[in-house]
Motif scaffolding. Structure first.
Motif, PDB file in Angstrom:
ATOM      1  N   ASN A  19     144.347  17.236  86.436  1.00  0.00           N
ATOM      2  CA  ASN A  19     143.921  17.611  87.794  1.00  0.00           C
ATOM      3  C   ASN A  19     145.039  17.483  88.823  1.00  0.00           C
ATOM      4  N   ASN A  20     146.175  16.864  88.425  1.00  0.00           N
ATOM      5  CA  ASN A  20     147.353  16.852  89.304  1.00  0.00           C
ATOM      6  C   ASN A  20     148.541  17.520  88.619  1.00  0.00           C
ATOM      7  N   SER A  21     148.249  18.428  87.689  1.00  0.00           N
ATOM      8  CA  SER A  21     149.318  19.024  86.880  1.00  0.00           C
ATOM      9  C   SER A  21     149.336  20.543  86.961  1.00  0.00           C
ATOM     10  N   ILE A  22     150.562  21.070  86.937  1.00  0.00           N
ATOM     11  CA  ILE A  22     150.750  22.483  86.630  1.00  0.00           C
ATOM     12  C   ILE A  22     150.801  22.596  85.111  1.00  0.00           C
ATOM     13  N   VAL A  23     149.973  23.444  84.557  1.00  0.00           N
ATOM     14  CA  VAL A  23     149.952  23.630  83.105  1.00  0.00           C
ATOM     15  C   VAL A  23     150.711  24.907  82.753  1.00  0.00           C
ATOM     16  N   VAL A  24     151.697  24.746  81.893  1.00  0.00           N
ATOM     17  CA  VAL A  24     152.461  25.881  81.371  1.00  0.00           C
ATOM     18  C   VAL A  24     151.918  26.203  79.994  1.00  0.00           C
ATOM     19  N   VAL A  25     151.223  27.314  79.869  1.00  0.00           N
ATOM     20  CA  VAL A  25     150.683  27.715  78.568  1.00  0.00           C
ATOM     21  C   VAL A  25     151.728  28.551  77.835  1.00  0.00           C
ATOM     22  N   THR A 104     145.101  33.037  74.799  1.00  0.00           N
ATOM     23  CA  THR A 104     144.151  33.212  75.902  1.00  0.00           C
ATOM     24  C   THR A 104     143.094  32.110  75.883  1.00  0.00           C
ATOM     25  N   LEU A 105     142.773  31.591  74.707  1.00  0.00           N
ATOM     26  CA  LEU A 105     141.853  30.451  74.620  1.00  0.00           C
ATOM     27  C   LEU A 105     142.443  29.239  75.333  1.00  0.00           C
ATOM     28  N   SER A 106     143.745  29.033  75.181  1.00  0.00           N
ATOM     29  CA  SER A 106     144.407  27.907  75.840  1.00  0.00           C
ATOM     30  C   SER A 106     144.360  28.049  77.353  1.00  0.00           C
ATOM     31  N   ILE A 107     144.572  29.257  77.850  1.00  0.00           N
ATOM     32  CA  ILE A 107     144.478  29.491  79.296  1.00  0.00           C
ATOM     33  C   ILE A 107     143.065  29.190  79.792  1.00  0.00           C
ATOM     34  N   SER A 108     142.071  29.640  79.050  1.00  0.00           N
ATOM     35  CA  SER A 108     140.677  29.397  79.433  1.00  0.00           C
ATOM     36  C   SER A 108     140.362  27.910  79.498  1.00  0.00           C
ATOM     37  N   LYS A 109     140.930  27.143  78.566  1.00  0.00           N
ATOM     38  CA  LYS A 109     140.668  25.703  78.553  1.00  0.00           C
ATOM     39  C   LYS A 109     141.354  24.984  79.700  1.00  0.00           C
ATOM     40  N   ALA A 110     142.529  25.470  80.110  1.00  0.00           N
ATOM     41  CA  ALA A 110     143.324  24.781  81.129  1.00  0.00           C
ATOM     42  C   ALA A 110     142.891  25.104  82.550  1.00  0.00           C
ATOM     43  N   THR A 112     140.248  25.377  84.364  1.00  0.00           N
ATOM     44  CA  THR A 112     139.195  24.707  85.128  1.00  0.00           C
ATOM     45  C   THR A 112     139.725  23.532  85.932  1.00  0.00           C
ATOM     46  N   ASP A 113     140.624  22.743  85.347  1.00  0.00           N
ATOM     47  CA  ASP A 113     141.046  21.491  85.976  1.00  0.00           C
ATOM     48  C   ASP A 113     142.476  21.480  86.496  1.00  0.00           C
ATOM     49  N   ALA A 114     143.325  22.381  86.018  1.00  0.00           N
ATOM     50  CA  ALA A 114     144.740  22.344  86.398  1.00  0.00           C
ATOM     51  C   ALA A 114     144.942  22.746  87.858  1.00  0.00           C
ATOM     52  N   VAL A 115     145.990  22.202  88.467  1.00  0.00           N
ATOM     53  CA  VAL A 115     146.391  22.640  89.804  1.00  0.00           C
ATOM     54  C   VAL A 115     146.744  24.120  89.782  1.00  0.00           C
ATOM     55  N   LYS A 116     147.452  24.510  88.738  1.00  0.00           N
ATOM     56  CA  LYS A 116     147.901  25.888  88.583  1.00  0.00           C
ATOM     57  C   LYS A 116     148.196  26.114  87.107  1.00  0.00           C
ATOM     58  N   VAL A 117     147.999  27.329  86.640  1.00  0.00           N
ATOM     59  CA  VAL A 117     148.352  27.700  85.260  1.00  0.00           C
ATOM     60  C   VAL A 117     149.403  28.795  85.324  1.00  0.00           C
ATOM     61  N   VAL A 226     151.393  33.977  86.852  1.00  0.00           N
ATOM     62  CA  VAL A 226     150.598  32.875  87.390  1.00  0.00           C
ATOM     63  C   VAL A 226     149.140  33.296  87.408  1.00  0.00           C
ATOM     64  N   LEU A 227     148.254  32.363  87.065  1.00  0.00           N
ATOM     65  CA  LEU A 227     146.830  32.665  87.084  1.00  0.00           C
ATOM     66  C   LEU A 227     146.295  32.501  88.499  1.00  0.00           C
ATOM     67  N   ARG A 228     145.742  33.588  89.037  1.00  0.00           N
ATOM     68  CA  ARG A 228     145.086  33.546  90.344  1.00  0.00           C
ATOM     69  C   ARG A 228     143.628  33.960  90.133  1.00  0.00           C
ATOM     70  N   GLY A 229     142.718  33.010  90.285  1.00  0.00           N
ATOM     71  CA  GLY A 229     141.335  33.277  89.901  1.00  0.00           C
ATOM     72  C   GLY A 229     141.269  33.456  88.401  1.00  0.00           C
ATOM     73  N   ASN A 230     140.811  34.613  87.962  1.00  0.00           N
ATOM     74  CA  ASN A 230     140.745  34.895  86.534  1.00  0.00           C
ATOM     75  C   ASN A 230     141.836  35.856  86.068  1.00  0.00           C
ATOM     76  N   GLU A 231     142.751  36.201  86.983  1.00  0.00           N
ATOM     77  CA  GLU A 231     143.775  37.207  86.704  1.00  0.00           C
ATOM     78  C   GLU A 231     145.170  36.617  86.700  1.00  0.00           C
ATOM     79  N   LEU A 232     145.949  37.007  85.729  1.00  0.00           N
ATOM     80  CA  LEU A 232     147.375  36.711  85.764  1.00  0.00           C
ATOM     81  C   LEU A 232     148.095  37.785  86.568  1.00  0.00           C
ATOM     82  N   VAL A 233     148.945  37.341  87.484  1.00  0.00           N
ATOM     83  CA  VAL A 233     149.765  38.245  88.284  1.00  0.00           C
ATOM     84  C   VAL A 233     151.171  37.659  88.339  1.00  0.00           C
TER      85      VAL A 233
END
Length: 235
Positions: A19-25, A104-110, A112-117, A226-233
């Motif tokens: 919850n305080n991390s940027i997750v790099v998938v 994409t499963l990993s992105i879905s898991k991350a 919800t809680d990550a600061v940013k993916v 970067v994931l913004r909402g449900n979209e990578l841009v």
């Protein structure tokens, strides 16, 4: 001091507080390499989804749809999981829906809680590192692995990120140290180091040798998905 850590499989993600991390998938062979390539060649956005059914729904809504399971294209979809498929000029400005076995499963898991993916591959390693150097958050590199098991190529990428950021972040956990030391051993000949790895054998069995060499190239593209909402841009 900020921390950098590595999660060797999405099945272990619940052991990490993000919850305080940027997750790099990262899914080197081949989902995140496809994403980086697609954006470098002009794709506008990518929606990563966990299931084939979600991807089919988006395809029916007009999205170009990419679906892969067990390293092969799912019948009825537009794109496979080869980065070369994402170099098609017909995709410029397009929106893609994508589902893959691991990435994409990993992105879905991350998400919800990550600061940013963000999405990382060797193809955009420097872009990932340069972005993270200026961030106030902890970092977790999430390796997509293979069906819950760790794999070598994603671990090498994680190690490359840790090595590049070890002066800016505190490296405390053994998984991060393991990844970094593995990368230090392998970095001068990653293809040779990976020669007997399970995913390379899997891809070679399908005759996909050119994808392997391509995905191990460093810094071909200065793009950061970067994931913004449900979209990578692109950041």
């Amino acid at each position: 001091m900020k921390n950098i850590d590595v999660c060797l499989s999405p099945d272990l993600l619940h052991l990490h507080k993000i919850n305080n991390s940027i997750v790099v998938v990262t899914d080197i062979f081949r989902a995140t390499s496809c994403m980086v390539t697609g954006f470098a060649y002009g794709v506008k956005s990518i929606i990563p989804v966990a299931t084939v059914e979600e991807c089919k729904t988006l395809q029916n809504m007009g999205y170009v749809a990419a679906a892969e399971r067990n390293a092969e294209k799912v019948e009825g979809f537009d794109l496979d999981n080869s980065p070369f498929s994402y170099m098609d000029e017909r995709l410029i400005g397009g929106k893609i829906a994508m589902t893959t076995t691991n990435g994409t499963l990993s992105i879905s898991k991350a998400k919800t809680d990550a600061v940013k993916v963000i999405v990382g591959a060797f193809l955009n390693l420097a872009a990932v590192v340069n972005h993270l150097k200026n961030q106030p958050y902890d970092v977790l590199v999430l390796c997509a692995g293979w069906k819950g098991r760790p794999n070598l190529e994603d671990t090498l990428f994680a190690g490359a990120v840790v090595e590049a950021l070890k002066d800016e972040y505190f490296v405390s956990e053994d998984s991060a140290i393991l990844a970094m030391r593995t990368y230090q051993q392998a970095k001068n000949d990653m293809l040779g180091y990976l020669a007997n790895s399970s995913h390379i054998r899997r891809l070679q069995g399908l005759g996909i040798n050119k994808d392997i060499s391509y995905c191990l190239q460093k810094d071909l593209y200065d793009v950061l998905p970067v994931l913004r909402g449900n979209e990578l841009v692109v950041h």
